[in-house]
Design a protein around this motif. Structure first.
Motif, PDB file in Angstrom:
ATOM      1  N   LEU A 126       0.821  -1.216   0.000  1.00 24.08           N
ATOM      2  CA  LEU A 126       0.000   0.000   0.000  1.00 24.08           C
ATOM      3  C   LEU A 126       0.853   1.263   0.000  1.00 24.08           C
ATOM      4  O   LEU A 126       0.425   2.300  -0.525  1.00 24.08           O
ATOM      5  N   LYS A 127       2.040   1.189   0.579  1.00 22.63           N
ATOM      6  CA  LYS A 127       2.938   2.345   0.579  1.00 22.63           C
ATOM      7  C   LYS A 127       3.271   2.816  -0.829  1.00 22.63           C
ATOM      8  O   LYS A 127       3.550   3.984  -1.062  1.00 22.63           O
ATOM      9  N   ARG A 128       3.249   1.885  -1.767  1.00 24.52           N
ATOM     10  CA  ARG A 128       3.615   2.201  -3.139  1.00 24.52           C
ATOM     11  C   ARG A 128       2.451   2.777  -3.936  1.00 24.52           C
ATOM     12  O   ARG A 128       2.627   3.174  -5.087  1.00 24.52           O
ATOM     13  N   CYS A 129       1.262   2.826  -3.334  1.00 20.28           N
ATOM     14  CA  CYS A 129       0.090   3.390  -4.003  1.00 20.28           C
ATOM     15  C   CYS A 129       0.083   4.910  -3.849  1.00 20.28           C
ATOM     16  O   CYS A 129       0.768   5.478  -2.996  1.00 20.28           O
ATOM     17  N   SER A 130      -0.694   5.572  -4.668  1.00 19.90           N
ATOM     18  CA  SER A 130      -0.780   7.026  -4.629  1.00 19.90           C
ATOM     19  C   SER A 130      -1.730   7.505  -3.538  1.00 19.90           C
ATOM     20  O   SER A 130      -1.432   8.448  -2.810  1.00 19.90           O
ATOM     21  N   VAL A 131      -2.904   6.878  -3.442  1.00 23.86           N
ATOM     22  CA  VAL A 131      -3.915   7.220  -2.447  1.00 23.86           C
ATOM     23  C   VAL A 131      -4.521   5.929  -1.921  1.00 23.86           C
ATOM     24  O   VAL A 131      -4.890   5.047  -2.705  1.00 23.86           O
ATOM     25  N   VAL A 132      -4.618   5.807  -0.595  1.00 22.15           N
ATOM     26  CA  VAL A 132      -5.327   4.694   0.032  1.00 22.15           C
ATOM     27  C   VAL A 132      -6.360   5.298   0.967  1.00 22.15           C
ATOM     28  O   VAL A 132      -6.037   5.771   2.058  1.00 22.15           O
ATOM     29  N   ALA A 133      -7.615   5.333   0.530  1.00 17.95           N
ATOM     30  CA  ALA A 133      -8.699   5.905   1.328  1.00 17.95           C
ATOM     31  C   ALA A 133      -9.294   4.820   2.222  1.00 17.95           C
ATOM     32  O   ALA A 133      -9.690   3.761   1.733  1.00 17.95           O
TER      33      ALA A 133
END
Length: 354
Positions: free
Chosen positions: A141-148
Motif C-alpha cells: 500500500l505504501k507504493r500506491c498514490s492514495v489509500v482511502a
C-alpha cells in the motif's frame, strides 16, 4: 485517459454493484466523461450494463482467464491510472478468508503496487491483518498514490503510511443525497439479514420473534453471498423487492445486517437501523452521526432495537431527530468527496511512483 477499475466482484450483490457504479462516477468526475474504462470483476457478466470493458478476474478450476493475466502484466503499457473499487476485500481474519484474499485480490494489489502507474484505492475497510499479513500489505500500500480508508480501525491497523486518508464510504459521499422522507413510515418494519459465521446470529433471531409481523428484503443473491437461505430461516414473511424498497415504495423502517442494504435504504429515504457484523458499519454510521442506530450483530439487546424501530414508526419527534443528525453530517461528507476527487486528479497527473 485509460483507466482500470480493480477488484470488482458481482453486481448480483447489490452493495458491490453500487460501489462499482459510485467508483465509476468518481472516475468520471476526476478524469472526464471521455475516460476509457476497463474493469476487473470476478463475475463480469453482471456488469454488462455499464458500457465499459469488463475482464474476468475470477479463479475457476481451469485457473485465471488469460486475458486477465496478460492485462496484469501490461498495466503500465495499457493504462494511465489504476483505481481500486471501494469495499472490504483485503481481509486476513481467518485462514480461508486470507486464502481467498491472496488468490483473488492479491495478484491485483501486487500488480498495481509494482506497476509504476498511479494507483488509487477508493474508501476501504482493510483488515483484520493476521497471519503475518500486516507488514506485506503495508509495504504494498505504501507504493500506491492514495489509500482511502473508511473506518478508524482500518486506519489504526494499516498504520500511518503516507498514502492513507480517512474518507467515508463511497455510498455516503457520492451519488444520491441522504435525506429521510417526511412521510410517516408504514407501521411494519423490514428485516434484511445475512449469515454471520455460518448462521443468522441468535440476537437477530430473537429480534425476529419480537417483531413478529414484518417484511423481509434480500440484498444479495450471488455465490457465497446469497442471503436467500438466511432469510428463509426467519420463517414465512412477505418479501419486498429492490424496486419497491429503493424506487417507488412507501417510507419504511429498515433493520439491515448488510451495510449497503442499510446505506441504499437510507439513500432511498427510509429510516434505518444497522446490525453491523464488521468494522465498516460502525465507521459509516459514525460518519452519518447515527451512532445510536448501529449495533454489534453478534451482541445486541433485541428489545432496544425493537424500541428504536417502534419509535421511528410512531414518533414524529424521533424521526425529526434522526434526520437532523444526518443533516449535521452533510457538509463533512460533501467536503470529503470534493477532496477525494481532487486527490485523484493530483495522483493521475503523476507519471511515476517509487
Amino acid at each position: 485517459m485509460r483507466i482500470l477499475l480493480l477488484h470488482g466482484y458481482s453486481a448480483a450483490n447489490l452493495g458491490d454493484g453500487l460501489l462499482v457504479e459510485e467508483s465509476l462516477r468518481c472516475i468520471y468526475d476526476a478524469f472526464g466523461e471521455d475516460s476509457e474504462i476497463s474493469v476487473f470483476a470476478s463475475h463480469p457478466e453482471t456488469f454488462s450494463h455499464l458500457g465499459v470493458t469488463v475482464l474476468d478476474s475470477g479463479l475457476s478450476r481451469r485457473g485465471y482467464d488469460m486475458k486477465y493475466l496478460r492485462s496484469l502484466f501490461q498495466l503500465r503499457k495499457s493504462f494511465d491510472v489504476l483505481v481500486a473499487v471501494g469495499g472490504g476485500y483485503l481481509r486476513f481474519g481467518t485462514p480461508i478468508e486470507a486464502l481467498k484474499t491472496m488468490l483473488i485480490h492479491g495478484p491485483q494489489l501486487v500488480a498495481a503496487s509494482f506497476s509504476r502507474v498511479p494507483s488509487i484505492y477508493m474508501p476501504q475497510s482493510i483488515g483484520p491483518l493476521r497471519f503475518g499479513s500486516r507488514r506485506p500489505v503495508q509495504q504494498l500500500l505504501k507504493r500506491c498514490s492514495v489509500v482511502a480508508l473508511r473506518d478508524d480501525r482500518s486506519v489504526q491497523e494499516v498504520g500511518s503510511i503516507a498514502p492513507v486518508r480517512r474518507v467515508p464510504d463511497l455510498a455516503l459521499i457520492s451519488g444520491s443525497t441522504i435525506e429521510p422522507s417526511l412521510d410517516e413510515p408504514l407501521a411494519k418494519a423490514v428485516l434484511s439479514v445475512r449469515d454471520v459465521k455460518g448462521k443468522v446470529p441468535d440476537d437477530v433471531m430473537e429480534l425476529s420473534s419480537l417483531l413478529s409481523d414484518y417484511d423481509v428484503y434480500v440484498q444479495s443473491r450471488t455465490g457465497g453471498n446469497d442471503d436467500t437461505r438466511a432469510t428463509e430461516s426467519l420463517g414465512t414473511h412477505p418479501e419486498i423487492d429492490k424496486t419497491t424498497l429503493l424506487e417507488n415504495g412507501p417510507t419504511r423502517v429498515i433493520i439491515a445486517v448488510r451495510l449497503h442494504a442499510a446505506l441504499m435504504a437510507l439513500r432511498a429515504g427510509h429510516f434505518v437501523i444497522h446490525l453491523a457484523y464488521e468494522r465498516k458499519g460502525f465507521g459509516a454510521f459514525d460518519d452519518l452521526g447515527l451512532n445510536e442506530f448501529v449495533h454489534n450483530v453478534n451482541d445486541f439487546d433485541a428489545s432496544v432495537v425493537l424500541k428504536q424501530a417502534q419509535a421511528l414508526m410512531k414518533d414524529k419527534q424521533a424521526r425529526e431527530s434522526y434526520a437532523q443528525q444526518i443533516e449535521k453530517s452533510v457538509s463533512h461528507r460533501r467536503s470529503a468527496y470534493s477532496t477525494l476527487v481532487t486527490q485523484m486528479k493530483h495522483a493521475g497527473s503523476s507519471t511515476t511512483r517509487i
